[in-house]
Design an enzyme around this catalytic site. Sequence first.
Site, short mmCIF file in Angstrom:
data_model
loop_
_atom_site.label_atom_id
_atom_site.label_comp_id
_atom_site.label_asym_id
_atom_site.label_seq_id
_atom_site.Cartn_x
_atom_site.Cartn_y
_atom_site.Cartn_z
N CYS A 109 0.80 -1.22 0.00
CA CYS A 109 0.00 0.00 0.00
C CYS A 109 0.84 1.27 0.00
O CYS A 109 0.29 2.37 -0.03
CB CYS A 109 -0.96 -0.01 1.18
SG CYS A 109 -2.00 -1.49 1.18
N PHE A 124 1.89 -3.17 3.99
CA PHE A 124 2.28 -4.46 4.56
C PHE A 124 3.76 -4.73 4.24
O PHE A 124 4.24 -4.39 3.15
CB PHE A 124 1.44 -5.59 3.96
CG PHE A 124 0.04 -5.70 4.52
CD1 PHE A 124 -0.41 -4.89 5.53
CD2 PHE A 124 -0.84 -6.65 4.01
CE1 PHE A 124 -1.69 -5.00 6.05
CE2 PHE A 124 -2.13 -6.78 4.50
CZ PHE A 124 -2.56 -5.96 5.53
N HIS A 132 -9.72 1.99 0.68
CA HIS A 132 -8.27 1.78 0.58
C HIS A 132 -7.96 1.19 -0.79
O HIS A 132 -8.27 0.03 -1.06
CB HIS A 132 -7.82 0.84 1.70
CG HIS A 132 -6.34 0.81 1.90
ND1 HIS A 132 -5.45 1.31 0.96
CD2 HIS A 132 -5.57 0.33 2.91
CE1 HIS A 132 -4.23 1.14 1.40
NE2 HIS A 132 -4.27 0.56 2.59
N GLU A 140 -0.23 6.05 13.47
CA GLU A 140 0.10 7.19 12.61
C GLU A 140 -0.08 8.50 13.39
O GLU A 140 0.74 9.42 13.27
CB GLU A 140 -0.77 7.21 11.36
CG GLU A 140 -0.34 8.26 10.35
CD GLU A 140 -1.07 8.17 9.02
OE1 GLU A 140 -0.66 8.89 8.08
OE2 GLU A 140 -2.05 7.39 8.90
N HIS A 146 -2.24 8.31 5.85
CA HIS A 146 -2.53 6.97 5.34
C HIS A 146 -3.91 6.56 5.84
O HIS A 146 -4.70 6.01 5.08
CB HIS A 146 -1.45 6.00 5.79
CG HIS A 146 -1.55 4.65 5.16
ND1 HIS A 146 -1.54 4.47 3.79
CD2 HIS A 146 -1.66 3.41 5.70
CE1 HIS A 146 -1.64 3.18 3.52
NE2 HIS A 146 -1.73 2.52 4.65
N LYS A 154 -9.42 8.22 2.53
CA LYS A 154 -9.91 6.84 2.51
C LYS A 154 -11.30 6.73 3.12
O LYS A 154 -12.01 5.75 2.89
CB LYS A 154 -8.95 5.91 3.25
CG LYS A 154 -7.65 5.63 2.50
CD LYS A 154 -6.80 4.61 3.26
CE LYS A 154 -5.50 4.30 2.54
NZ LYS A 154 -4.54 5.41 2.54
#
Length: 416
Positions: free
Chosen positions: A166, A402, A343, A317, A306, A338
């Site tokens: 991502c 990831f 996502h 975050e 994010h 998002k």
Amino acid sequence: MSGVRRRVAVTGLGVVSPIGVGHKEFWSALIEGRSGVDQITAFDASGYTTRIAAEVRGFDVLAFMDRKEARRNDRFVQFAYAAGRMALDDAGYTITPANATRTGVMIGSGIGGATTWEEQHRQMLSKGPDRVSPFFVPMIISNMASGVTSILTGAKGPSSCVVTACATGGNAIGDAARMIERGDVDAMMAGGAEAAITPLAVAGFCSMRAMSTRNDEPQRASRPFDAGRDGFVIGEGAGVVLLEALEHAEARGAQIYGEVIGYGATADAFHITQPDPEGDGALRSMATALADAGIAPEEVDYINAHGTSTPYNDRLETLAIKRLFGAHARHLAVSSTKSMIGHLMGAAGGVEFIACALALRHQVMPPTINYEVPDPECDLDYVPNVARPGRLRTVISNAFGFGGHNATLVLRANHA
């Protein structure tokens, strides 16, 4: 190659998203706070724990490539080329024999041709191995987002592919900017594309218990930083920008959305799916980007986070932002688009960077919708529910993936 680091301008934007195709439609939906999440239509998801997604609807691939070409390319490649074509058109940039070798492509994908993988596997099981398409392999490999875009546009400079889950879109734009800074090329199409709303991919994410199960309220399911968040909502699409050396853009009288002034890329080196428990990787990614830009944390006005709507990501975050920015964190605006588009995996960094470029252009910060119940551990200004005008000079786009991949881009208004 020059020893002087060249400045990098953003001159074209191309978006395929769950809330619109083209940056004008995309931006209009963002500032209206419109959600693109709904029930899955790509397949029968009735037996799944998560039955919602942010699908791209109404996309006409034949507006971008002919029918024969479309049949030979997976959906993620169709999205990538469409976004790349729109970025070129938006920039008024024509690839010619004179500039082709100085124009490159860097479009990544986190997963690649998931639709083709599954369709051709079913074909093999039902009809035998000799019925698998001869286009199977080129349709599934992630580099074909760049490869096909290069072929169809005639760009003959560097053509490569980033695959960092991502963080892909963010890394692709950052790596492309580096090529321009070094003098390797004058222009790059860069970003990410993804189309993984498929039976197997969704089943895998369901098994991980990573996605929201708010199936009866799809448009309220993605709620970054809200205390009731219960996972991300999978989306699809593509975000591609045209980057140019500033002097190259100015010489041809191009519009300039902003300048890429900083790029940071780090690794958590912690876990295959969970972020570092102290937000260390995210913090260092942002700190590296600021150092690369040569600016102080206090100069940042807005962060497009994010912000996945998962319990871990949003809390960590937030922690990373507070640790890095200190007292200035309380004066920053932070939002997650998002909440509206879901996502987009490998495309997220590209699409969200475009949201940052448009925020600079329009001097408006997109909201975090569905923010209803504050989380004591997520205690920053998340631009809740309603877009907000503001004086924006310097903004940040975060993309984490990831494997512990982190990418941060710093974009500054050209007039700043």
